[in-house]
Design an enzyme around this catalytic site. Structure first.
Site, short mmCIF file in Angstrom:
data_model
loop_
_atom_site.label_atom_id
_atom_site.label_comp_id
_atom_site.label_asym_id
_atom_site.label_seq_id
_atom_site.Cartn_x
_atom_site.Cartn_y
_atom_site.Cartn_z
N LYS A 127 47.86 30.48 52.73
CA LYS A 127 46.42 30.19 52.62
C LYS A 127 46.10 29.63 51.23
O LYS A 127 46.53 30.18 50.21
CB LYS A 127 45.59 31.43 52.88
N SER A 186 14.80 33.85 4.48
CA SER A 186 14.55 35.06 5.26
C SER A 186 15.41 34.96 6.51
O SER A 186 15.82 33.86 6.90
CB SER A 186 13.07 35.15 5.64
N THR A 187 15.68 36.09 7.11
CA THR A 187 16.33 36.03 8.43
C THR A 187 15.56 35.11 9.35
O THR A 187 16.14 34.41 10.18
CB THR A 187 16.39 37.44 9.05
N SER A 227 45.54 34.04 49.18
CA SER A 227 45.42 35.35 49.83
C SER A 227 46.64 36.21 49.50
O SER A 227 47.75 35.70 49.34
CB SER A 227 45.30 35.20 51.35
N SER A 228 46.40 37.50 49.43
CA SER A 228 47.51 38.45 49.25
C SER A 228 48.07 38.91 50.59
O SER A 228 49.06 39.64 50.64
CB SER A 228 47.02 39.67 48.46
#
Length: 451
Positions: free
Chosen positions: A321, A137-138, A315-316
């Site tokens: 950083k 069975s499941t 960091s952009s």
């Protein structure tokens, strides 16, 4: 090109070349929840269960040899990596996993039909229900597949934890003679060595390894053969032991039959125990990652006692950083696991009477927790821990400027007088030794506490 299949709901068109059938297609129509596929290890576990059960049913005389051998051959092909794209149901689904169980039944049945010279969809040759799902069975297949999957994932996480422990041990030895200031509640306390800190991380990780090893027993017993509610209806009485015997041979695990198949079907508290273990491992290791992140903070205005490898720009907008991205991702993985632990706890509680219908969400979240921890810890080892260095100059500077000496001084001149020296030292930006001399503390006492 399509073929017609039917179920109790009605007819449905299935792509002619598909190995899945009506049950899987219904599930796709009903459950676009995560829009993801089942984890490959979980599919592998399902296939292993179907193979072991076919072998057991053949041995017990419950399954025609020709059909059984075709099912086993189809299973072996899947275990080699074939037909995984035919497992199309969403990991999260209603029905306690029935859609997943029928998906694998249909795929194996249709491949077995081909092997016997028939056409896909002709279930008079091999039936997904009557043959592939024979004696099952499941409600015993699905939870057993989950347990097999988690055992395999433990076998992936354990070596990673062992490598993490080894990396901490190497650093503990390398840094054993480097003194620094210990801190409690982020305030100066008493001296410690950097090596002692890393040895504590090593011991913690060893403890987490032991926890994970010990919890294996929670998921090593299966309710296979219990069928719908654990009473074994429609299954041969000897099927439970026979399936487990074949599964042990296939997987190499030391599985056993559940002590009580009804309990094994009703109650899934074992998953709560495993999830609690993962949460403990996640949170305790996150604490270590946070320690390393704090101790490496800077480079000019933080604690700056450790150097960790620079992995990417931080960091952009701020040139140069660098952020502690690896410790950060370890902590985020821990947050994920802790959140999943809440989901799993709620799902374990939500079972009613003879079955818990909420295993799909348990398996989805538990699998993600295992993967997140294994991958995050591997990154932690390779991209951070093995490259950690100590800023000895900074450690020495902070140690010499600290007020820790007053702790030892208190045993000679009393707590109140030592406290007064501490406050004056901070207020006038003098060392403890300088202020102690002003308070008339003898050089012999100062020499003794400095030793």
């Amino acid at each position: 090109m399509y073929r017609k299949e039917h179920d109790s709901v009605g007819n449905i068109d299935i792509p002619k070349e598909a190995y899945y059938g009506v049950n899987a297609q219904r599930a796709v129509d009903n459950f676009q929840i995560t829009k993801l596929k089942l984890d490959p290890l979980f599919v592998e576990s399902l296939v292993e269960i179907k193979k072991a059960t076919a072998m057991a049913n053949m041995e017990l005389g419950e399954l025609d040899i020709k059909i059984g051998e075709a099912i086993i051959k189809a299973a072996d092909e899947m275990l080699q990596g074939n037909l995984y794209d035919q497992m199309i149901v969403d990991p999260i689904q209603g029905g306690a996993g029935t859609s997943t169980n029928m998906n694998i039944n249909e795929v194996l049945a249709n491949r077995a039909i081909e092997l016997l010279g028939g056409e896909k969809g002709d279930y008079t040759v091999v039936s997904p229900n009557d043959h592939v799902n024979k004696g099952q069975s499941t409600n015993d297949v699905y939870p057993s597949a989950g347990k097999l999957t988690f055992l395999k994932m433990m076998d992936q996480l354990l070596p990673t934890l062992s490598d993490l422990a080894a990396a901490f041990k190497v650093k503990a030895e390398a840094f054993k003679d480097i003194k620094k200031m210990g801190r409690t509640q982020l305030s100066d306390a008493v001296p410690i060595t950097v090596g002692a800190e890393f040895n504590a991380y090593y011991v913690l990780t060893k403890r987490n390894i032991a926890r994970l090893v010990n919890v294996r027993s929670e998921i090593s017993s299966l309710n296979m053969g219990g069928t719908a509610i654990g009473t074994g209806i429609s299954a041969h009485n000897d099927l439970p032991n026979m399936v487990v015997k074949h599964l042990n041979s296939i997987t190499g695990f030391d599985l056993e039959v559940a002590e009580d198949l009804v309990d094994g079907t009703q109650n899934i508290d074992c998953y709560a125990v495993v999830s609690d273990c993962l949460k403990t491992i996640a949170l305790s290791t996150s604490k270590v990652a946070n320690d390393i992140r704090l101790l490496s903070s800077g480079p000019r205005t933080g604690l700056g006692e450790l150097f960790i490898p620079s992995r990417q720009n931080g960091s952009s907008i701020m040139p140069g950083k660098i952020n502690p991205v690896i410790p950060e991702v370890v902590t985020q993985a821990a947050f994920l696991v802790a959140g999943h632990n809440v989901t799993i706890s709620m799902a374990v509680e939500a079972g009613q009477l003879e079955l818990n219908a909420f295993e799909p969400v348990i398996f989805y979240t538990m699998i993600e927790s295992f993967n997140a921890l294994t991958n995050a810890f591997r990154s932690f080892i390779d991209n951070c821990v093995i490259g950690i260095e100590v800023n000895e100059k900074r450690c020495r500077e902070l140690l010499e400027r600290s007020t820790y000496l007053t702790t030892s001084l208190a045993s000679h001149i009393g707590y109140d007088e030592a406290s007064s020296i501490t406050k004056q030292s901070l207020r006038e930006d003098k060392t403890v030794l300088e202020v102690a001399r002003e308070h008339g503390v003898s050089e012999s006492i100062l020499k003794q506490i400095m030793d």
